[in-house]
Design a protein around this motif. Structure first.
Motif, short mmCIF file in Angstrom:
data_model
loop_
_atom_site.label_atom_id
_atom_site.label_comp_id
_atom_site.label_asym_id
_atom_site.label_seq_id
_atom_site.Cartn_x
_atom_site.Cartn_y
_atom_site.Cartn_z
N ALA A 247 -4.61 1.84 10.27
CA ALA A 247 -5.72 2.42 9.53
C ALA A 247 -5.34 3.34 8.39
O ALA A 247 -6.23 3.90 7.73
N GLY A 248 -4.05 3.52 8.14
CA GLY A 248 -3.67 4.38 7.02
C GLY A 248 -4.23 5.78 7.16
O GLY A 248 -4.22 6.38 8.25
N CYS A 249 -4.79 6.30 6.07
CA CYS A 249 -5.29 7.67 6.08
C CYS A 249 -6.64 7.81 6.78
O CYS A 249 -7.18 8.91 6.87
N TYR A 250 -7.19 6.69 7.28
CA TYR A 250 -8.50 6.74 7.94
C TYR A 250 -8.39 6.71 9.46
O TYR A 250 -9.39 6.56 10.16
N ALA A 251 -7.18 6.84 9.99
CA ALA A 251 -6.97 6.68 11.43
C ALA A 251 -7.79 7.67 12.25
O ALA A 251 -8.42 7.28 13.25
N ASP B 60 0.84 -1.20 0.00
CA ASP B 60 0.00 0.00 0.00
C ASP B 60 0.87 1.25 0.00
O ASP B 60 1.65 1.46 0.92
N THR B 61 0.74 2.06 -1.03
CA THR B 61 1.52 3.30 -1.12
C THR B 61 0.65 4.54 -0.94
O THR B 61 1.16 5.66 -0.89
N GLN B 62 -0.68 4.35 -0.82
CA GLN B 62 -1.59 5.49 -0.75
C GLN B 62 -2.37 5.57 0.55
O GLN B 62 -3.20 6.46 0.72
N GLY B 63 -2.14 4.65 1.47
CA GLY B 63 -2.85 4.68 2.75
C GLY B 63 -4.26 4.15 2.66
O GLY B 63 -5.08 4.39 3.56
N GLY B 64 -4.57 3.42 1.57
CA GLY B 64 -5.94 2.95 1.37
C GLY B 64 -6.21 1.56 1.90
O GLY B 64 -7.34 1.06 1.77
N VAL B 65 -5.21 0.90 2.51
CA VAL B 65 -5.41 -0.43 3.09
C VAL B 65 -5.52 -0.30 4.61
O VAL B 65 -4.61 0.23 5.26
N LEU B 66 -6.61 -0.78 5.14
CA LEU B 66 -6.82 -0.78 6.59
C LEU B 66 -6.55 -2.20 7.07
O LEU B 66 -7.35 -3.11 6.85
N HIS B 67 -5.40 -2.39 7.68
CA HIS B 67 -4.95 -3.73 8.07
C HIS B 67 -5.42 -4.04 9.49
O HIS B 67 -5.07 -3.34 10.43
#
Length: 487
Positions: A327-331, A301-308
């Protein structure tokens, strides 16, 4: 002024959550709120702008600010919209029946979704909990708010780093197990009525979560050997307006399948091309049988779109209910949502797991656990192949603790489940994993538990009477089906 406007915004946000203001309601005017809160109109306006930016309200020219539909945060008022009959209501009852039967006196709870608790270092965890309780005399130690204990989050970030995955501590949020992690992630990127790609067969928790959030499932086939069908995934993305995708990357529940390593970057890039957030359910990732842990989709993931999403429940402490989201960009969205829903995760549990990890025995425990699960899977799979009809397909996962068994399509495994109950044997019938009946001839088997006596003590692993009973009951059902067909 800065802190004051945030206080006002937070106060109104809480009122919306508590349904004081509902969707479509006009909140107090800037002048009225200024008078109520004894602040300047400019402070109120800044608070309202923040609420608008966060998606809670919308400004209407010459009319004021109104509560808008937002984020999936609220359930629809039952009086405002009649509740339709749930298409998964029967599945919920089936899930309850299987869980109940597997944990109330079953000698062979092969239908359970939970690992055998005797495989975990409960004494070491107990000592960790005792240390935490002795040392945590300050009240703040028991009120850890989102995103969770910083020490535990740091340790989780370090484990990512050891795999070569850069995950900031700031994007890690501690949750009440994996289900909350996955539910919060899904709610953060969808609104009621949205379409979500899921696997088929799907973990029944996925179906329940989608129903609760009023989302529509778009199933994509998972093969027990080759994993998710990437061509079907691309077709689903091209054919529907998809808001999110929920995938198990490693040792899928129920089939045990994993996404092949060469295909993992393709999956991430495909979803990124369509700008669809990926919720990666990776709760079984540490239970691998190979030399190294499979790289999660998050690694690409290079764009922060994967919520692991991960959890300690499957490999360390089932009863502690401690999971997490990278959470990437959704934190920030998820942290806010958790603050107004479950509020926090039990502080002693977080601190005890952090203490245990610091002692340095976690990786040794994982190695022993993986060896045991591998041996039990091999034993049970070999026994099943010898007992069941030659046409039976049995998966051979490279990790985890589930086997997926495909029988003759004329067999209904829910009927088999009922036939086994009097003998203290349970399975997870295929009807739990889809709402359309396509897997009714399949069942999931938990290989972590090989047999129990009335006391709950483990028998010798060679004692596989439960598997023999499955074969006997299946044979009896087949005879009954043949007789019925002749008449």
């Amino acid at each position: 002024m800065q802190m004051r406007y945030r206080d006002i915004a937070s106060w109104i946000e809480t009122q919306i959550q508590q349904r004081v203001w509902q969707v479509g309601d006009r909140i107090p005017s800037v002048r009225e709120m200024s008078r109520l809160q004894h602040v300047s109109p400019m402070t109120v306006m800044r608070a309202y702008e923040q609420l608008e930016a966060d998606g809670w309200v919308e400004a209407r020219p010459r009319s004021g600010f109104f509560v808008r539909p937002h984020y999936n945060k609220l359930a629809v008022d039952a009086l405002a919209r009649p509740q339709a009959q749930s298409q998964w209501l029967d599945t919920h009852q089936d899930v309850f029946d299987v869980i109940s039967a597997s944990h109330k006196g079953a000698y062979y709870p092969f239908g359970s979704a939970f690992p055998d608790p005797q495989l975990f270092p409960m004494q070491a965890l107990g000592r960790a909990m005792a240390r935490v309780l002795r040392q945590s005399s300050h009240p703040d130690h028991f009120t850890i708010l989102p995103p969770g204990d910083s020490g535990l989050r740091r340790l989780i970030a370090q484990r990512y780093l050891r795999q070569g995955i850069k995950v900031s501590i700031d994007e890690i949020i501690i949750t009440n197990g994996a289900i909350e992690a996955l539910s919060l992630s899904l709610a953060a990127v969808t609104e009621p009525g949205d379409k979500v790609i899921i696997e088929a067969p799907a973990f029944y928790g996925v179906l329940q979560t989608l129903e609760r959030l009023q989302l529509e499932a778009v199933p994509v086939t998972v093969d027990p050997e080759t994993g998710v069908d990437i061509h079907a995934l691309e077709h689903a993305l091209a054919s529907h307006s998809i808001s999110a995708c929920w995938l198990m990357s490693n040792f899928h529940n129920p089939t045990g399948a994993s996404i092949p390593a060469p295909r993992r970057p393709d999956v991430v890039n495909l979803l990124a091309t369509y700008q669809v957030p990926l919720i990666e359910d990776d709760v079984y990732g540490e239970l691998f049988f190979a030399e190294a842990r499979p790289m999660p989709l998050k690694a690409y993931d290079t764009q922060g779109g994967v919520l692991h999403c991960g959890s300690f429940s499957k490999q360390l402490a089932p009863g502690f209910r401690v999971g997490w989201i990278a959470a990437g960009c959704y934190a920030m969205q998820i942290e806010k949502r958790q603050s107004v829903s479950s509020l926090a995760v039990g502080a002693p549990n977080q601190l005890a797991i952090a203490d245990y990890l610091k002692q340095g025995g976690y990786d040794s425990h994982l190695r022993r656990l993986r060896e045991t699960l591998f041996a039990r899977q091999a034993l049970i799979r070999a026994e099943l192949k010898a007992l069941l009809p030659a046409s039976t397909r049995i998966s051979q996962p490279k990790g985890g603790y589930f086997l997926w068994v495909e029988l003759d399509k004329r067999v209904d495994t829910h009927v088999l489940f009922q036939a086994l109950r009097p003998y203290g044997v349970t399975i997870a019938p295929g009807a739990l994993f889809a709402s359309d009946g396509r897997f009714n001839h399949c069942f999931r088997l938990n290989v972590s538990v090989v047999g129990r006596q009335n006391t709950g003590a483990l028998n010798n692993p060679q004692s596989l009477e439960g598997l023999k009973q499955i074969a006997t009951s299946l044979s009896a059902l087949s005879v009954q089906s043949t007789v019925t067909a002749e008449y």
